[in-house]
Design a protein around this motif. Structure first.
Motif, mmCIF file in Angstrom:
data_model
loop_
_atom_site.group_PDB
_atom_site.id
_atom_site.type_symbol
_atom_site.label_atom_id
_atom_site.label_comp_id
_atom_site.label_asym_id
_atom_site.label_seq_id
_atom_site.Cartn_x
_atom_site.Cartn_y
_atom_site.Cartn_z
ATOM 1 N N GLN A 2 0.834 -1.199 0.000
ATOM 2 C CA GLN A 2 0.000 0.000 0.000
ATOM 3 C C GLN A 2 0.874 1.256 0.000
ATOM 4 N N ALA A 3 0.287 2.342 -0.480
ATOM 5 C CA ALA A 3 0.972 3.627 -0.475
ATOM 6 C C ALA A 3 0.055 4.666 0.145
ATOM 7 N N VAL A 4 0.549 5.344 1.158
ATOM 8 C CA VAL A 4 -0.190 6.413 1.829
ATOM 9 C C VAL A 4 0.339 7.753 1.319
ATOM 10 N N VAL A 5 -0.580 8.638 0.964
ATOM 11 C CA VAL A 5 -0.215 9.971 0.474
ATOM 12 C C VAL A 5 -0.883 10.998 1.378
ATOM 13 N N LEU A 6 -0.083 11.895 1.941
ATOM 14 C CA LEU A 6 -0.612 12.935 2.822
ATOM 15 C C LEU A 6 -0.874 14.188 1.986
ATOM 16 N N ALA A 7 -2.160 14.556 1.877
ATOM 17 C CA ALA A 7 -2.550 15.649 0.975
ATOM 18 C C ALA A 7 -3.673 16.487 1.566
ATOM 19 N N ALA A 8 -3.609 16.730 2.884
ATOM 20 C CA ALA A 8 -4.685 17.475 3.540
ATOM 21 C C ALA A 8 -4.399 18.970 3.640
ATOM 22 N N GLY A 9 -3.198 19.377 3.252
ATOM 23 C CA GLY A 9 -2.774 20.748 3.523
ATOM 24 C C GLY A 9 -3.466 21.818 2.695
ATOM 25 N N GLU A 10 -3.524 22.993 3.284
ATOM 26 C CA GLU A 10 -4.118 24.158 2.620
ATOM 27 C C GLU A 10 -3.128 24.825 1.683
ATOM 28 N N GLY A 11 -1.837 24.770 2.016
ATOM 29 C CA GLY A 11 -0.841 25.382 1.142
ATOM 30 C C GLY A 11 -0.820 26.894 1.213
ATOM 31 N N THR A 12 -0.850 27.444 2.428
ATOM 32 C CA THR A 12 -0.893 28.902 2.567
ATOM 33 C C THR A 12 0.347 29.575 1.983
ATOM 34 N N ARG A 13 1.490 28.907 2.040
ATOM 35 C CA ARG A 13 2.717 29.500 1.509
ATOM 36 C C ARG A 13 2.751 29.502 -0.014
ATOM 37 N N LEU A 14 1.827 28.736 -0.623
ATOM 38 C CA LEU A 14 1.761 28.690 -2.085
ATOM 39 C C LEU A 14 0.779 29.703 -2.659
ATOM 40 N N ARG A 15 0.119 30.476 -1.818
ATOM 41 C CA ARG A 15 -0.796 31.488 -2.346
ATOM 42 C C ARG A 15 -0.043 32.485 -3.219
ATOM 43 N N PRO A 16 -0.682 32.943 -4.298
ATOM 44 C CA PRO A 16 -2.099 32.813 -4.666
ATOM 45 C C PRO A 16 -2.462 31.528 -5.398
ATOM 46 N N LEU A 17 -1.530 30.596 -5.569
ATOM 47 C CA LEU A 17 -1.815 29.389 -6.334
ATOM 48 C C LEU A 17 -2.871 28.521 -5.663
ATOM 49 N N THR A 18 -3.054 28.660 -4.350
ATOM 50 C CA THR A 18 -3.997 27.810 -3.620
ATOM 51 C C THR A 18 -5.242 28.577 -3.162
ATOM 52 N N GLU A 19 -5.503 29.714 -3.758
ATOM 53 C CA GLU A 19 -6.686 30.463 -3.340
ATOM 54 C C GLU A 19 -7.978 29.731 -3.677
ATOM 55 N N PHE A 99 4.299 -0.371 4.319
ATOM 56 C CA PHE A 99 3.696 0.544 3.349
ATOM 57 C C PHE A 99 4.658 1.663 2.979
ATOM 58 N N MET A 100 4.389 2.270 1.832
ATOM 59 C CA MET A 100 5.093 3.470 1.397
ATOM 60 C C MET A 100 4.337 4.690 1.903
ATOM 61 N N LEU A 101 5.073 5.742 2.201
ATOM 62 C CA LEU A 101 4.484 7.016 2.590
ATOM 63 C C LEU A 101 5.117 8.117 1.764
ATOM 64 N N MET A 102 4.280 8.916 1.112
ATOM 65 C CA MET A 102 4.777 10.042 0.328
ATOM 66 C C MET A 102 4.013 11.306 0.718
ATOM 67 N N LEU A 103 4.754 12.390 0.889
ATOM 68 C CA LEU A 103 4.123 13.682 1.112
ATOM 69 C C LEU A 103 3.648 14.211 -0.231
ATOM 70 N N GLY A 104 2.402 14.674 -0.270
ATOM 71 C CA GLY A 104 1.767 14.990 -1.537
ATOM 72 C C GLY A 104 2.164 16.297 -2.166
ATOM 73 N N ASP A 105 3.248 16.916 -1.700
ATOM 74 C CA ASP A 105 3.685 18.185 -2.287
ATOM 75 C C ASP A 105 5.085 18.069 -2.887
ATOM 76 N N ASN A 106 5.491 16.841 -3.217
ATOM 77 C CA ASN A 106 6.823 16.615 -3.769
ATOM 78 C C ASN A 106 6.749 16.109 -5.199
ATOM 79 N N VAL A 107 7.740 16.507 -6.001
ATOM 80 C CA VAL A 107 7.923 15.958 -7.337
ATOM 81 C C VAL A 107 9.278 15.253 -7.331
#
Length: 248
Positions: A2-19, A99-107
Motif C-alpha cells: 500500500q501507499a499512503v499519500v498525505l494531501a490534507a494541507g491548505e498550502g498557505t505559503r503557495l498562495r495565490p496558487l492555492t486560493e 507501506f510506502m508514505l509520500m508527502l503529496g507536495d513533492n515531485v
C-alpha cells in the motif's frame, strides 16, 4: 504494498496558487502535484493508494474518483491539520502491512525503488530517502543524524539551528509499528504532532531505520518559486521515467 499519500494541507505559503484549490491540486508542468505522486507510486507497484485529504477535499475526490490508473484509492479526512503524525493516524485502520508514505507536495525523479527494496529485505523497520541540502535550507525539513552504518539515529523537525544538512525528502517506508509511535507523540513547540518525534520513538525502542541517499532529484513544492524550479527540471528533459516495480 500500500501507499499512503498525505494531501490534507491548505498550502498557505503557495498562495495565490492555492486560493481556489488545495495544495495537492496545484499544477506543475500541466499536471497536479498529486498526479505526479500517484504516477510514481503506481510505478513502484502500489496496489492501493490511501490518501489523506482535508482542505477542499472535494476537489481531489472529484478529480481522481475511486481509482488511478487502475489502482484503487481510499480517502480519509483529516479534519484538523495538526501535523504529519496526526495525519498518518487517520489511515491506521486501513494499513496492516509494510507501506510506502509520500508527502503529496513533492515531485520526484529519484531512486525510490531502492527504499522499497530495502524495506522488503527485512533488514530494517523503516527506510527513508534522504539528501544533503545547503545548510541555509536545512531548517525547512526534518534533519537527520546517521551512524557509520547509514542508520538514522536522530531526527529534528524544522530546527532553527540544524545539526546537519542531511534531510528527509518526503518518501518513506514503514512497518505498522509507526502507528503505535504516532499515538505516543506529544504536541511540539509548533503545536503539531510531528512525524519526526514518532521516528525518534521508533529509534528509542530499538527499531532500525535506514537512510538511502537520493540519486536523481526531488523538489518540495512549498512556495511558488519551488513550482517554477520543478517545472524547470521537467522542461530540461528531466521528466520522471517509469520505475520498475521492486522485486519484479
Amino acid at each position: 504494498m500500500q501507499a499512503v499519500v498525505l494531501a490534507a494541507g491548505e498550502g498557505t505559503r503557495l498562495r495565490p496558487l492555492t486560493e481556489d484549490k488545495p495544495k495537492g491540486m496545484v499544477e506543475v508542468a500541466g499536471r497536479p502535484l498529486l498526479t505526479h505522486c500517484f504516477e510514481r507510486l503506481v510505478d513502484l507497484g502500489a496496489d492501493e493508494l490511501v490518501v489523506v485529504v482535508g482542505y477542499m477535499k472535494e476537489r481531489i475526490i472529484e478529480r481522481y474518483g475511486d481509482a488511478f490508473d487502475g489502482v484503487p484509492i481510499t480517502y480519509e479526512h483529516q479534519r484538523e491539520q495538526k501535523g504529519l503524525a496526526h495525519a498518518l493516524l487517520t489511515v491506521e485502520e486501513h494499513v496492516d502491512e509494510d507501506f510506502m508514505l509520500m508527502l503529496g507536495d513533492n515531485v520526484f525523479d529519484a531512486n525510490l525503488g531502492d527504499v522499497v527494496r530495502r524495506q522488503r529485505e527485512d533488514r530494517a523497520d523503516a527506510a527513508f530517502l534522504v539528501e544533503e541540502v545547503p545548510e541555509a535550507e536545512a531548517g525547512r525539513y526534518g534533519v537527520c543524524d546517521t551512524n557509520q552504518y547509514g542508520e538514522i539515529t536522530d531526527v529534528v523537525e524544522k530546527p532553527e539551528d540544524p545539526p546537519s544538512n542531511l534531510v528527509m525528502t518526503g518518501f518513506y517506508t514503514f512497518t505498522p509499528a509507526i502507528f503505535h509511535a504516532c499515538h505516543l507523540v506529544q504536541p511540539s513547540n509548533r503545536g503539531e504532532y510531528e512525524l519526526s518525534e514518532a521516528v525518534d520513538l521508533l529509534i528509542e525502542s530499538g527499531r532500525t531505520i535506514d537512510a538511502i541517499g537520493i540519486e536523481g532529484w526531488r523538489v518540495d513544492v512549498g512556495y511558488p518559486e519551488d513550482r517554477e524550479a520543478a517545472e524547470a527540471k521537467l522542461r530540461d528533459g528531466a521528466e520522471p521515467e517509469a520505475e520498475a516495480e521492486p522485486g519484479a
